[in-house]
Design a protein around this motif. Structure first.
Motif, PDB file in Angstrom:
ATOM      1  N   ASN A 193       0.823  -1.216   0.000  1.00 50.15           N
ATOM      2  CA  ASN A 193       0.000   0.000   0.000  1.00 50.15           C
ATOM      3  C   ASN A 193       0.858   1.268   0.000  1.00 50.15           C
ATOM      4  N   ASN A 194       2.159   1.066  -0.261  1.00 49.29           N
ATOM      5  CA  ASN A 194       3.115   2.170  -0.403  1.00 49.29           C
ATOM      6  C   ASN A 194       3.204   3.042   0.844  1.00 49.29           C
ATOM      7  N   LYS A 195       3.073   2.402   2.007  1.00 49.91           N
ATOM      8  CA  LYS A 195       3.213   3.130   3.261  1.00 49.91           C
ATOM      9  C   LYS A 195       4.641   2.990   3.776  1.00 49.91           C
ATOM     10  N   GLU A 196       5.068   3.944   4.571  1.00 46.05           N
ATOM     11  CA  GLU A 196       6.433   3.901   5.119  1.00 46.05           C
ATOM     12  C   GLU A 196       6.571   2.723   6.085  1.00 46.05           C
ATOM     13  N   LEU A 197       7.695   2.021   5.997  1.00 49.41           N
ATOM     14  CA  LEU A 197       7.930   0.860   6.843  1.00 49.41           C
ATOM     15  C   LEU A 197       8.851   1.212   8.009  1.00 49.41           C
ATOM     16  N   PRO A 198       8.653   0.575   9.157  1.00 46.03           N
ATOM     17  CA  PRO A 198       9.590   0.763  10.264  1.00 46.03           C
ATOM     18  C   PRO A 198      10.939   0.154   9.896  1.00 46.03           C
ATOM     19  N   GLY A 199      12.028   0.818  10.241  1.00 45.64           N
ATOM     20  CA  GLY A 199      13.345   0.331   9.870  1.00 45.64           C
ATOM     21  C   GLY A 199      13.681  -1.007  10.483  1.00 45.64           C
ATOM     22  N   VAL A 200      13.284  -1.202  11.739  1.00 47.23           N
ATOM     23  CA  VAL A 200      13.562  -2.458  12.443  1.00 47.23           C
ATOM     24  C   VAL A 200      12.290  -2.930  13.123  1.00 47.23           C
ATOM     25  N   VAL A 201      11.972  -4.202  12.933  1.00 47.77           N
ATOM     26  CA  VAL A 201      10.807  -4.809  13.584  1.00 47.77           C
ATOM     27  C   VAL A 201      11.297  -6.015  14.379  1.00 47.77           C
ATOM     28  N   HIS A 202      10.994  -6.029  15.663  1.00 46.02           N
ATOM     29  CA  HIS A 202      11.342  -7.188  16.485  1.00 46.02           C
ATOM     30  C   HIS A 202      10.132  -8.116  16.505  1.00 46.02           C
ATOM     31  N   GLY A 203      10.316  -9.281  15.880  1.00 42.21           N
ATOM     32  CA  GLY A 203       9.209 -10.214  15.732  1.00 42.21           C
ATOM     33  C   GLY A 203       8.716 -10.765  17.060  1.00 42.21           C
ATOM     34  N   GLU A 204       7.432 -10.997  17.120  1.00 40.17           N
ATOM     35  CA  GLU A 204       6.835 -11.606  18.309  1.00 40.17           C
ATOM     36  C   GLU A 204       7.107 -13.107  18.297  1.00 40.17           C
ATOM     37  N   VAL A 205       7.283 -13.674  19.488  1.00 39.79           N
ATOM     38  CA  VAL A 205       7.493 -15.117  19.588  1.00 39.79           C
ATOM     39  C   VAL A 205       6.250 -15.830  19.069  1.00 39.79           C
ATOM     40  N   VAL A 206       6.453 -16.754  18.161  1.00 41.00           N
ATOM     41  CA  VAL A 206       5.340 -17.495  17.564  1.00 41.00           C
ATOM     42  C   VAL A 206       5.150 -18.799  18.324  1.00 41.00           C
ATOM     43  N   GLY A 207       3.963 -18.988  18.890  1.00 38.46           N
ATOM     44  CA  GLY A 207       3.674 -20.219  19.612  1.00 38.46           C
ATOM     45  C   GLY A 207       3.641 -21.419  18.692  1.00 38.46           C
ATOM     46  N   GLU A 208       3.791 -22.612  19.269  1.00 38.08           N
ATOM     47  CA  GLU A 208       3.843 -23.821  18.446  1.00 38.08           C
ATOM     48  C   GLU A 208       2.582 -24.014  17.610  1.00 38.08           C
ATOM     49  N   GLU A 209       1.449 -23.557  18.130  1.00 35.51           N
ATOM     50  CA  GLU A 209       0.191 -23.716  17.392  1.00 35.51           C
ATOM     51  C   GLU A 209       0.050 -22.666  16.287  1.00 35.51           C
ATOM     52  N   GLU A 210       0.932 -21.641  16.299  1.00 38.81           N
ATOM     53  CA  GLU A 210       0.857 -20.565  15.308  1.00 38.81           C
ATOM     54  C   GLU A 210       1.904 -20.708  14.197  1.00 38.81           C
ATOM     55  N   ILE A 211       2.869 -21.600  14.380  1.00 38.67           N
ATOM     56  CA  ILE A 211       3.896 -21.790  13.347  1.00 38.67           C
ATOM     57  C   ILE A 211       3.226 -22.434  12.140  1.00 38.67           C
ATOM     58  N   PRO A 212       3.265 -21.784  10.976  1.00 39.92           N
ATOM     59  CA  PRO A 212       2.493 -22.283   9.836  1.00 39.92           C
ATOM     60  C   PRO A 212       3.089 -23.516   9.183  1.00 39.92           C
ATOM     61  N   LEU A 213       2.216 -24.330   8.591  1.00 38.02           N
ATOM     62  CA  LEU A 213       2.667 -25.441   7.757  1.00 38.02           C
ATOM     63  C   LEU A 213       3.213 -24.880   6.454  1.00 38.02           C
ATOM     64  N   ILE A 214       4.354 -25.373   6.041  1.00 38.80           N
ATOM     65  CA  ILE A 214       4.887 -24.933   4.754  1.00 38.80           C
ATOM     66  C   ILE A 214       3.973 -25.412   3.634  1.00 38.80           C
ATOM     67  N   LYS A 215       3.964 -24.671   2.527  1.00 38.61           N
ATOM     68  CA  LYS A 215       3.118 -24.996   1.374  1.00 38.61           C
ATOM     69  C   LYS A 215       3.906 -25.681   0.263  1.00 38.61           C
ATOM     70  N   ASN A 216       5.239 -25.528   0.301  1.00 39.24           N
ATOM     71  CA  ASN A 216       6.103 -26.058  -0.748  1.00 39.24           C
ATOM     72  C   ASN A 216       7.382 -26.605  -0.119  1.00 39.24           C
ATOM     73  N   PRO A 217       8.103 -27.472  -0.835  1.00 43.09           N
ATOM     74  CA  PRO A 217       9.229 -28.198  -0.234  1.00 43.09           C
ATOM     75  C   PRO A 217      10.436 -27.333   0.095  1.00 43.09           C
ATOM     76  N   THR A 218      11.206 -27.816   1.082  1.00 42.93           N
ATOM     77  CA  THR A 218      12.395 -27.120   1.559  1.00 42.93           C
ATOM     78  C   THR A 218      13.658 -27.748   0.970  1.00 42.93           C
ATOM     79  N   ILE A 219      14.758 -27.045   1.118  1.00 44.67           N
ATOM     80  CA  ILE A 219      16.058 -27.570   0.696  1.00 44.67           C
ATOM     81  C   ILE A 219      16.449 -28.744   1.586  1.00 44.67           C
ATOM     82  N   ASP A 220      16.886 -29.834   0.956  1.00 42.09           N
ATOM     83  CA  ASP A 220      17.311 -31.041   1.657  1.00 42.09           C
ATOM     84  C   ASP A 220      16.238 -31.611   2.588  1.00 42.09           C
ATOM     85  N   GLY A 221      14.969 -31.286   2.314  1.00 41.50           N
ATOM     86  CA  GLY A 221      13.876 -31.864   3.084  1.00 41.50           C
ATOM     87  C   GLY A 221      13.851 -31.451   4.544  1.00 41.50           C
ATOM     88  N   ILE A 222      14.376 -30.253   4.851  1.00 36.10           N
ATOM     89  CA  ILE A 222      14.428 -29.808   6.250  1.00 36.10           C
ATOM     90  C   ILE A 222      13.019 -29.602   6.795  1.00 36.10           C
TER      91      ILE A 222
END
Length: 538
Positions: A193-222
Motif C-alpha cells: 500500500n506504499n506506506k512507510e515501513l519501520p526500519g527495524v521490527v522485532h518479531g513476536e514469539v510465535v507459539g507452536e500452534e501458530e507456526i504455519p505449515l509450509i506450502k512447498n518443499p524445503t532444501i534437503d527436506g528440512i
C-alpha cells in the motif's frame, strides 16, 4: 510452476545464491558459503560445494530454505494470493521483478560475512565471503535497482543489519529480528500500500500452534520440529528464544510434502533430543516416538538430523540408543551426523557465559560430560560435527589448555571438530569485542591446530563412508572425494608448517602467505577440477 509475468510478481521471496543450494546432499557443506572468494575456483565452488537447487522456467525454485517457506506460508495464511507471490531463484530475478513488484523479501544468515565461521576464513585468507558477496549482488541486481521494490530482510543473520547506517547503505526498508510469521503480514501489507515501513521490527514469539505449515518443499527436506533453545548462552541468538515443539501431526505433514518432491526428511531443532522435553530432561518416550513415526512413514528411506546437545546425549543414552535402533544405524557402516557445541573445556567459562549448555549437569562436570557424550555417540553410530570457540571474552591460557586437553581426549572418537572465532552477538553484542587472528596467542593457535589435526585425521574416513552410503551421482561422488582428499593433504601440510616452521605463530604464517612468501592455497585445485570435468564429459 506459476504463469510467467513480464511485469513481475507483486511479492518476491528469495535468498542469496549460497543459500539456494542442496549442497550435494551434505547440508553441512553450507559452511562453504563462509569461504572467502578466491580460496576455491568459482566453478569448483558452485559445482562441488554449492550446486544450485532446481529452477522452473518462470524463475521460481523447486525448493527453498525452511525459513523462506515459513514466511511464504505466513503470507498465504494472511490472505495474500498465491498468484501474487513467488519464491524465486536469485539468478533469475529478471523473470520475476518488474514494474508490478512491490516487495522483495530476502532470507539471510550472514549478510555482512561476520559470523564465526566466516570470520575464521576471512582472517586466514582475506577477502570477502561468498555469502556477503552474493547478498550484495542480489541487492544490486539491475531489476531491483530499476524497479525499487520495498526490501525486507529476515532470517538468523538479520541482526547484522539492525544499524540504521548499514540499512541506509544497502537501501533496506525494513529488517525483521527474530520470528517473522506474526509480523510479516502487516509489514508486507504496508509495503504493497506504499506506506512507510519501520526500519527495524522485532518479531513476536510465535507459539507452536501458530507456526504455519509450509506450502512447498524445503532444501534437503528440512522439517522444523522445535524452535528456540532456552539454554541462555550469552553469545548465541537462537538460545534467547523461547523453546517450543511442534506436534507430530504437523511434522508428518511437512515430511509428506517434502517426500512428494523427492526429498527425504532432515529433522531440524537446536537440540533434536529435547523434543517435548521437560525442562532440560530428555523425554525419551516422546523423541523416540517421533523418530519411529517419521522413519516408518511411507516412502521414508532415511532420516537425518541437524543439531543436538552433548548434555542431552550424556543424560539420555537410552534415547540415543533407541533412535539408533529405529534408524538401523551401524548396519553396513551406516551412521547419523549432526552439529553440536563443545565450545570450551573450561568449567569457568561455561559458568560465566553459557551455564545452560551443561544442564542438567554443573559447569564443573562439563569436560567429563563431553567425553561421556562422545562415547555414547560412538557406541551408537552417531558422528558429531562439533564447534569450539576461540577468543571467548576473559579466556586465559589455562582455559585454552583445558580445551586442548579435552580435544586430545576425544582423539579416538569418529568426529569433526570445527574451531571458530568468537563473534560479539546475542546477549554479548556491544558488550565485548569479536576475536580476530591478530589477537591470537601461541596457545590459542595450538588449540586451532589440535582441532584441525583431529578433523583432518577423520575427514577422509568419514567422506569415504558417507559416499558409500549416499545415493546419487557416482561421478560427482568420485569427484568430491578426490577434491576433499587432495584438500585434506594440503591442509595437513599447512598444520605441519604452522607447528614446525612457525612455532604456532599463525598470524606470522598468514602474513607471509599474503606477502607471497609461502603458499597456503594449492593451485592444483584448478587442474583437478578440469581433469574430472573432462572425464565426466567423456
Amino acid at each position: 510452476m506459476k504463469m510467467a509475468k513480464n511485469k513481475g510478481y507483486k511479492i518476491v521471496l528469495t535468498a542469496n545464491r549460497t543459500l539456494m543450494s542442496h549442497y550435494n546432499g551434505l547440508v553441512f557443506l553450507g559452511f562453504g558459503a563462509c569461504v572467502s572468494k578466491g580460496v576455491i575456483p568459482d566453478k569448483l565452488y558452485f559445482s562441488a560445494f554449492c550446486p544450485s537447487i532446481g529452477v522452473n522456467r518462470d524463475g521460481s525454485t523447486t525448493n527453498a530454505p525452511c525459513g523462506t517457506r515459513k514466511i511464504e506460508a505466513a503470507l498465504l495464511n494472511n490472505g495474500f494470493k498465491d498468484e501474487d507471490i513467488i519464491v524465486a531463484h536469485p539468478d533469475h530475478l529478471d523473470k520475476v521483478i518488474g514494474p508490478n513488484t512491490q516487495v522483495l523479501s530476502i532470507t539471510e544468515i550472514d549478510p555482512l560475512g561476520i559470523a564465526p565461521a566466516t570470520s575464521m576464513f576471512r582472517n586466514m585468507f582475506g577477502g570477502n565471503a561468498y555469502m556477503s558477496i552474493k547478498f550484495e549482488e542480489l541487492l544490486n541486481h539491475p531489476n531491483v535497482q530499476k524497479y525499487k521494490p520495498k526490501i525486507i530482510i529476515g532470517g538468523p543473520g538479520a541482526w547484522q543489519l539492525e544499524d540504521a547506517e548499514i540499512r541506509n547503505r544497502f537501501g533496506l526498508d525494513s529488517v525483521i529480528i527474530g520470528d517473522g510469521e506474526k509480523v510479516v503480514g502487516k509489514l508486507v501489507e504496508k509495503a504493497v500500500n506504499n506506506k512507510e515501513l519501520p526500519g527495524v521490527v522485532h518479531g513476536e514469539v510465535v507459539g507452536e500452534e501458530e507456526i504455519p505449515l509450509i506450502k512447498n518443499p524445503t532444501i534437503d527436506g528440512i522439517v522444523e520440529i522445535s524452535r528456540g533453545c532456552g539454554r541462555g548462552c550469552k553469545f548465541c541468538t537462537p538460545t534467547l528464544k523461547r523453546f517450543r515443539c511442534l506436534p507430530v501431526e504437523h511434522i508428518l505433514k511437512e515430511v509428506e510434502l517434502n517426500l512428494q518432491s523427492g526429498r527425504q526428511p532432515l529433522l531440524h531443532a537446536e537440540d533434536i533430543l529435547r523434543y517435548k522435553a521437560k525442562g532440560f530432561h530428555v523425554n525419551t518416550g516422546a523423541v523416540t516416538d517421533l523418530f519411529r513415526q517419521v522413519s516408518s512413514y511411507p516412502e521414508v528411506d532415511q532420516v537425518q538430523i541437524s543439531h543436538f546437545a552433548l548434555s542431552s546425549v550424556a543424560s539420555a543414552p537410552d534415547a540415543v540408543e533407541e533412535i539408533s535402533n529405529i534408524l538401523n544405524l551401524g548396519e553396513n557402516g551406516k551412521w547419523l551426523s549432526g552439529q553440536t557445541g563443545i565450545e570450551t573445556g573450561s568449567p569457568r567459562l561455561i559458568n560465566d557465559i553459557m551455564g545452560g549448555k551443561c544442564k542438567p549437569y554443573t559447569p564443573e562436570e562439563w569436560p567429563q560430560v563431553v567425553v561421556d557424550a562422545f562415547q555414547v555417540l560412538s557406541d551408537n553410530s552417531w558422528v558429531p560435527v562439533s564447534t569450539l570457540i576461540i577468543g571467548i571474552p576473559g579466556e586465559t591460557e589455562h582455559d585454552v589448555q583445558l580445551t586442548i586437553d579435552l580435544v586430545q581426549e576425544l582423539k579416538e572418537f569418529k568426529s569433526i571438530i570445527v574451531p571458530l572465532f568468537f563473534v560479539s552477538q546475542g546477549g554479548l553484542r556491544k558488550k565485548s569485542e569479536s576475536f580476530s587472528m591478530d589477537k591470537m596467542t601461541r596457545k590459542e593457535c595450538e588449540l586451532l591446530m589440535e582441532s584441525w589435526r583431529h578433523s583432518l585425521n577423520w575427514a577422509e574416513i568419514l567422506l569415504d563412508e558417507y559416499f558409500k552410503m549416499a545415493k546419487g551421482n557416482h561421478v560427482k561422488s568420485f569427484l568430491a572425494k578426490r577434491i576433499f582428499a587432495f584438500s585434506s593433504r594440503k591442509a595437513k601440510d599447512m598444520v605441519k608448517m604452522c607447528e614446525n616452521e612457525y612455532d604456532y605463530n599463525m598470524p606470522a604464517m598468514v602474513n607471509d602467505a599474503r606477502n607471497g612468501d609461502v603458499k597456503l592455497l594449492p593451485q592444483p585445485l584448478h587442474s583437478i577440477y578440469n581433469y574430472f570435468m573432462l572425464e565426466k564429459r567423456q
